[in-house]
Design an enzyme around this catalytic site. Structure first.
Site, PDB file in Angstrom:
ATOM      1  N   VAL A  52      -2.278 -12.121 -29.594  1.00 57.89           N
ATOM      2  CA  VAL A  52      -2.576 -13.473 -30.075  1.00 57.89           C
ATOM      3  C   VAL A  52      -1.463 -13.900 -31.024  1.00 57.89           C
ATOM      4  O   VAL A  52      -1.144 -13.178 -31.968  1.00 57.89           O
ATOM      5  CB  VAL A  52      -3.922 -13.485 -30.835  1.00 57.89           C
ATOM      6  CG1 VAL A  52      -4.187 -14.883 -31.395  1.00 57.89           C
ATOM      7  CG2 VAL A  52      -5.063 -13.037 -29.928  1.00 57.89           C
ATOM      8  N   VAL A  70       0.933 -17.597 -32.549  1.00 57.13           N
ATOM      9  CA  VAL A  70       1.405 -18.989 -32.501  1.00 57.13           C
ATOM     10  C   VAL A  70       2.761 -19.002 -33.197  1.00 57.13           C
ATOM     11  O   VAL A  70       2.916 -18.405 -34.272  1.00 57.13           O
ATOM     12  CB  VAL A  70       0.411 -19.928 -33.240  1.00 57.13           C
ATOM     13  CG1 VAL A  70       0.976 -21.338 -33.364  1.00 57.13           C
ATOM     14  CG2 VAL A  70      -0.940 -19.949 -32.529  1.00 57.13           C
ATOM     15  N   TYR A  88     -10.322 -14.006 -38.171  1.00 55.91           N
ATOM     16  CA  TYR A  88     -11.252 -14.125 -37.040  1.00 55.91           C
ATOM     17  C   TYR A  88     -12.732 -14.338 -37.391  1.00 55.91           C
ATOM     18  O   TYR A  88     -13.535 -14.610 -36.504  1.00 55.91           O
ATOM     19  CB  TYR A  88     -11.114 -12.903 -36.122  1.00 55.91           C
ATOM     20  CG  TYR A  88      -9.774 -12.873 -35.422  1.00 55.91           C
ATOM     21  CD1 TYR A  88      -9.537 -13.675 -34.315  1.00 55.91           C
ATOM     22  CD2 TYR A  88      -8.737 -12.085 -35.888  1.00 55.91           C
ATOM     23  CE1 TYR A  88      -8.294 -13.679 -33.685  1.00 55.91           C
ATOM     24  CE2 TYR A  88      -7.493 -12.072 -35.250  1.00 55.91           C
ATOM     25  CZ  TYR A  88      -7.285 -12.868 -34.154  1.00 55.91           C
ATOM     26  OH  TYR A  88      -6.069 -12.876 -33.524  1.00 55.91           O
ATOM     27  N   PHE A  95      -5.243  -2.108 -29.449  1.00 55.19           N
ATOM     28  CA  PHE A  95      -4.851  -2.668 -28.134  1.00 55.19           C
ATOM     29  C   PHE A  95      -4.281  -4.049 -28.272  1.00 55.19           C
ATOM     30  O   PHE A  95      -4.379  -4.873 -28.799  1.00 55.19           O
ATOM     31  CB  PHE A  95      -6.048  -2.691 -27.162  1.00 55.19           C
ATOM     32  CG  PHE A  95      -7.347  -3.185 -27.726  1.00 55.19           C
ATOM     33  CD1 PHE A  95      -7.630  -4.538 -27.788  1.00 55.19           C
ATOM     34  CD2 PHE A  95      -8.310  -2.304 -28.228  1.00 55.19           C
ATOM     35  CE1 PHE A  95      -8.837  -5.002 -28.311  1.00 55.19           C
ATOM     36  CE2 PHE A  95      -9.515  -2.758 -28.750  1.00 55.19           C
ATOM     37  CZ  PHE A  95      -9.782  -4.099 -28.802  1.00 55.19           C
TER      38      PHE A  95
HETATM   39  C1  LIG Z   1      -2.651 -16.094 -37.105  1.00 57.69           C
HETATM   40  C2  LIG Z   1      -2.117 -17.212 -36.241  1.00 57.69           C
HETATM   41  C3  LIG Z   1      -2.367 -16.874 -34.773  1.00 57.69           C
HETATM   42  C4  LIG Z   1      -2.886 -18.489 -36.610  1.00 57.69           C
HETATM   43  O1  LIG Z   1      -2.512 -19.520 -35.722  1.00 57.69           O
HETATM   44  P1  LIG Z   1      -2.599 -21.082 -36.162  1.00 57.69           P
HETATM   45  O2  LIG Z   1      -2.419 -21.875 -34.938  1.00 57.69           O
HETATM   46  O3  LIG Z   1      -1.705 -21.305 -37.302  1.00 57.69           O
HETATM   47  O4  LIG Z   1      -4.106 -21.160 -36.651  1.00 57.69           O
HETATM   48  P2  LIG Z   1      -4.962 -22.515 -36.740  1.00 57.69           P
HETATM   49  O5  LIG Z   1      -4.071 -23.644 -37.165  1.00 57.69           O
HETATM   50  O6  LIG Z   1      -5.734 -22.705 -35.495  1.00 57.69           O
HETATM   51  O7  LIG Z   1      -5.917 -22.132 -37.905  1.00 57.69           O
HETATM   52  C5  LIG Z   1      -7.293 -22.024 -37.742  1.00 57.69           C
HETATM   53  C6  LIG Z   1      -7.895 -21.656 -39.063  1.00 57.69           C
HETATM   54  O8  LIG Z   1      -7.519 -20.323 -39.396  1.00 57.69           O
HETATM   55  C7  LIG Z   1      -6.888 -20.304 -40.669  1.00 57.69           C
HETATM   56  N1  LIG Z   1      -5.887 -19.251 -40.570  1.00 57.69           N
HETATM   57  C8  LIG Z   1      -5.046 -19.054 -39.538  1.00 57.69           C
HETATM   58  N2  LIG Z   1      -4.281 -17.988 -39.771  1.00 57.69           N
HETATM   59  C9  LIG Z   1      -4.659 -17.500 -40.962  1.00 57.69           C
HETATM   60  C10 LIG Z   1      -4.217 -16.402 -41.737  1.00 57.69           C
HETATM   61  N3  LIG Z   1      -3.232 -15.602 -41.311  1.00 57.69           N
HETATM   62  N4  LIG Z   1      -4.818 -16.188 -42.921  1.00 57.69           N
HETATM   63  C11 LIG Z   1      -5.807 -17.009 -43.337  1.00 57.69           C
HETATM   64  N5  LIG Z   1      -6.271 -18.055 -42.629  1.00 57.69           N
HETATM   65  C12 LIG Z   1      -5.678 -18.315 -41.472  1.00 57.69           C
HETATM   66  C13 LIG Z   1      -6.348 -21.689 -40.847  1.00 57.69           C
HETATM   67  O9  LIG Z   1      -6.164 -21.967 -42.216  1.00 57.69           O
HETATM   68  C14 LIG Z   1      -7.432 -22.514 -40.224  1.00 57.69           C
HETATM   69  O10 LIG Z   1      -8.518 -22.607 -41.107  1.00 57.69           O
HETATM   70  P3  LIG Z   1      -9.617 -23.777 -40.981  1.00 57.69           P
HETATM   71  O11 LIG Z   1     -10.256 -23.640 -39.632  1.00 57.69           O
HETATM   72  O12 LIG Z   1     -10.533 -23.505 -42.114  1.00 57.69           O
HETATM   73  O13 LIG Z   1      -8.836 -25.055 -41.108  1.00 57.69           O
HETATM   74  C15 LIG Z   1      -0.606 -17.461 -36.455  1.00 57.69           C
HETATM   75  O14 LIG Z   1      -0.390 -17.747 -37.809  1.00 57.69           O
HETATM   76  C16 LIG Z   1       0.239 -16.260 -36.076  1.00 57.69           C
HETATM   77  O15 LIG Z   1       0.678 -16.172 -34.952  1.00 57.69           O
HETATM   78  N6  LIG Z   1       0.461 -15.338 -37.033  1.00 57.69           N
HETATM   79  C17 LIG Z   1       1.300 -14.165 -36.812  1.00 57.69           C
HETATM   80  C18 LIG Z   1       0.805 -13.254 -35.706  1.00 57.69           C
HETATM   81  C19 LIG Z   1      -0.631 -12.834 -35.899  1.00 57.69           C
HETATM   82  O16 LIG Z   1      -1.037 -12.449 -36.986  1.00 57.69           O
HETATM   83  N7  LIG Z   1      -1.409 -12.914 -34.821  1.00 57.69           N
HETATM   84  C20 LIG Z   1      -2.764 -12.451 -34.800  1.00 57.69           C
HETATM   85  C21 LIG Z   1      -2.755 -11.062 -34.262  1.00 57.69           C
HETATM   86  S1  LIG Z   1      -4.328 -10.303 -34.371  1.00 57.69           S
END
Ligand SMILES: CC(C)(COP(=O)(O)OP(=O)(O)OC[C@H]1O[C@@H](n2cnc3c(N)ncnc32)[C@H](O)[C@@H]1OP(=O)(O)O)[C@@H](O)C(=O)NCCC(=O)NCCS
Length: 404
Positions: free
Chosen positions: A81, A83, A122, A404
Site C-alpha cells: 500500500v 501513495v 488503519y 507480507f
Molecule cells: C500512508 C499513506 C498510504 C497514506 O496515503 P494518503 O493518500 O496520504 O492518505 P489519505 O490522504 O487518504 O489519508 C486518509 C487519512 O489517514 C490519515 N493518515 C494517512 N497516513 C497517515 C500516517 N502515516 N499517519 C497518520 N495519519 C495518516 C490522514 O491524515 C487522513 O486522515 P482523515 O481521514 O482523518 O482526514 C501514504 O502516506 C504513504 O504511502 N506512506 C508511505 C508508505 C506507507 O507507509 N504505506 C503503508 C504501508 S502499510
C-alpha cells in the site's frame, strides 16, 4: 482521481512503485513482477490514477488464515500500500481502502489482515491491533539457558530444494494451532520463503536453512542470514533470523540452542516473534535478550457474522454486542453470539464496541478487559466484560511469523 484494479503487469509495477519509492528504490523490475505474480492476482491490485498516471496502489493476497479453533478462513492479506509523496493527504488511501474493502466483501472473504508501517493509519478503516510481536537481540554472552533445559536431535544445513520438501510440514503443524498464521502454497514457499534474490539481502549472507531432526523426523527449522563483521578483537557477526518454527518444547529448545551457539556471532537477532515466545522462559537472563514489543497483525472483520461464526469459543454464555462500523456499515447493529451461532438481535446489549476493537480480540491477542481499561469499549451491563472474556478466551498468543 480514478481508482480501479490493474489490467496489465506494467500497471502493477507502477502501482507497486508507490510503496517502493519509500524503500528508496526505483519502480519494481520485470523480474520482481514475474516473481510476485506467482502468488498474487493482478485483479487484486488497486491503483490510483491522476490524469492517466498511477500515483498510488493497494494490493491483497488471497490468504486462508487460522482463527481460534483451527478453521482456515479466507482472508485478504493487504500488502504493498502506498501513495507517492506528491499526492499524499488528498484522500487517495481512503479511496483505495474503500475500493479494496468493497472488493473483499464482494469476494466473500470475512477477514482482512495486514502489517502496518505506522500504527496511526488503519484504525480509521476498521483494522484493530490483533497481535503483538517481540524482537530479541541476544548478546551471545547471555545466550545461556536456565539449568535443566534439555535439547534433542541434530541439526542439518540443507539447500533450498531440500528445504522445500521438509519445512512445510513443520510449518503446517504449528499453523493449524496458531491463530494468525496463513496457509502457504508450494509456490509461496518457492518464491517467498526459499527464494533469495540478491537485492533483498540487505548486506547479509545468502539464506541458510537449518533443519532439526529428532528420531529421524524434521521437528523444527530456522531460516537465517549471517551479517558478517570483524572488530579489533575478532568476529562480531550478527545472526539474523528470518523464520524459526518448532513444533514442540524439545524442538524449540534445540533449534534455539543451535542458533545461539553458532561460532563467530556476537548477537542473535530475531524479529516478529509471538509475545509469549518460550525463549523468555528458556534463557537464564531473559532481560539481556532485550525483548522489544511492537505491533503485529492488524485484523479487520469485513463480514462480522461470517467472521464471528468461523472461530471457536471457550464458553456458551451469550454475548450481545452493539457494533459500530462507520467504514463498512453493513456490519453495524446489534449482534448476539451464543454457542458459535451469530445473529442479529433486539436483546439488550452487553458491550458497545467498534469493529476495530472486535478485530483486536478476534484472534485472542487482547481481551475485552484490556479494551475497557484503555477506554475503548463501553460495558453496558455490569459483569459483561468478564463474561465476554470467558467466551472469547483463547489459549496462546496469535502470531503471524511473516510480514507480507
Ligand atoms: C500512508 C499513506 C498510504 C497514506 O496515503 P494518503 O493518500 O496520504 O492518505 P489519505 O490522504 O487518504 O489519508 C486518509 C487519512 O489517514 C490519515 N493518515 C494517512 N497516513 C497517515 C500516517 N502515516 N499517519 C497518520 N495519519 C495518516 C490522514 O491524515 C487522513 O486522515 P482523515 O481521514 O482523518 O482526514 C501514504 O502516506 C504513504 O504511502 N506512506 C508511505 C508508505 C506507507 O507507509 N504505506 C503503508 C504501508 S502499510
Amino acid at each position: 482521481m480514478e481508482i480501479r484494479t490493474c489490467r496489465t503487469v506494467e500497471e502493477l509495477r507502477d502501482a507497486a512503485g508507490a510503496i517502493v519509492h519509500y524503500f528508496g528504490r526505483d519502480k519494481p523490475s520485470e523480474e520482481w513482477s514475474e516473481r510476485w505474480l506467482n502468488n498474487f492476482e493482478l485483479a487484486r491490485m488497486h491503483a490510483a490514477f491522476d490524469d492517466g498516471a498511477i500515483v498510488g496502489g493497494a494490493g491483497a493476497f488471497s490468504f486462508r488464515m487460522t482463527v481460534p479453533g483451527g478453521e482456515s478462513v479466507p482472508t485478504a492479506g493487504v500488502t504493498i500500500v502506498g501513495v507517492l509523496p506528491t499526492h499524499r493527504r488528498r484522500g487517495i488511501l481512503r479511496s483505495m481502502m474503500r475500493a479494496q474493502l468493497d472488493d473483499v466483501h464482494e469476494r466473500g472473504e470475512p477477514l482482512a489482515a495486514l502489517f502496518a508501517s505506522e500504527e496511526t493509519i488503519y484504525g480509521r478503516y476498521g483494522y484493530g491491533l490483533a497481535s503483538l510481536n517481540v524482537q530479541f537481540d541476544v548478546d551471545k554472552t547471555y545466550g545461556v539457558f536456565r539449568p535443566g533445559v534439555e535439547t534433542a536431535g541434530r541439526v542439518r544445513l540443507v539447500d533450498a530444494a531440500t528445504a522445500a520438501t521438509q519445512l512445510p510440514a513443520v510449518y503446517d503443524a504449528v499453523r493449524l494451532v496458531t491463530p494468525g498464521m496463513f496457509e502457504r502454497s508450494a509456490s509461496w514457499w518457492e518464491h517467498r520463503l526459499l527464494a533469495d534474490p540478491e537485492d533483498f539481502r540487505f548486506g547479509g549472507s545468502p539464506k541458510h536453512f537449518a533443519v532439526l531432526d529428532v528420531d529421524g523426523e524434521p521437528r523444527a527449522y530456522a531460516i537465517y542470514r549471517l551479517h558478517v563483521s570483524f572488530g579489533d578483537l575478532g568476529p562480531e557477526t550478527k545472526l539474523q533470523t528470518i523464520e524459526v518454527i518448532a513444533g514442540d518444547p524439545p524442538a524449540t529448545a534445540s533449534i534455539w540452542r543451535y542458533l545461539l551457539d553458532v561460532d563467530w556471532t556476537k548477537t542473535v537477532s530475531t524479529r516478529i516473534q509471538p509475545v509469549d515466545h518460550p525463549l523468555l522462559l528458556l534463557l537464564a537472563r531473559p532481560n539481556l535478550a532485550r525483548p522489544t514489543l511492537s505491533d503485529g497483525l492488524w485484523v479487520r472483520l469485513v463480514d462480522v457474522q461470517a467472521a464471528l461464526s468461523a472461530r471457536a469459543y471457550a464458553d456458551d454464555r451469550p454475548v450481545v454486542l452493539q457494533l459500530r462500523d462507520e467504514f463498512c456499515p453493513w456490519n453495524e447493529g446489534r449482534w448476539k453470539l451464543q454457542g458459535g451461532d451469530v445473529s442479529r438481535t433486539d436483546d439488550d446489549p452487553d458491550l458497545a464496541v467498534d469493529v476495530a476493537d472486535l478485530g483486536s480480540v478476534y484472534l485472542g491477542g487482547f481481551a475485552f478487559r484490556d479494551l475497557l481499561r484503555a477506554g475503548r469499549i463501553e460495558e453496558l451491563r455490569e459483569g459483561a466484560v468478564y463474561g465476554a472474556d470467558v467466551t472469547f478466551r483463547v489459549d496462546g498468543a496469535p502470531w503471524c511469523p511473516e510480514i507480507f
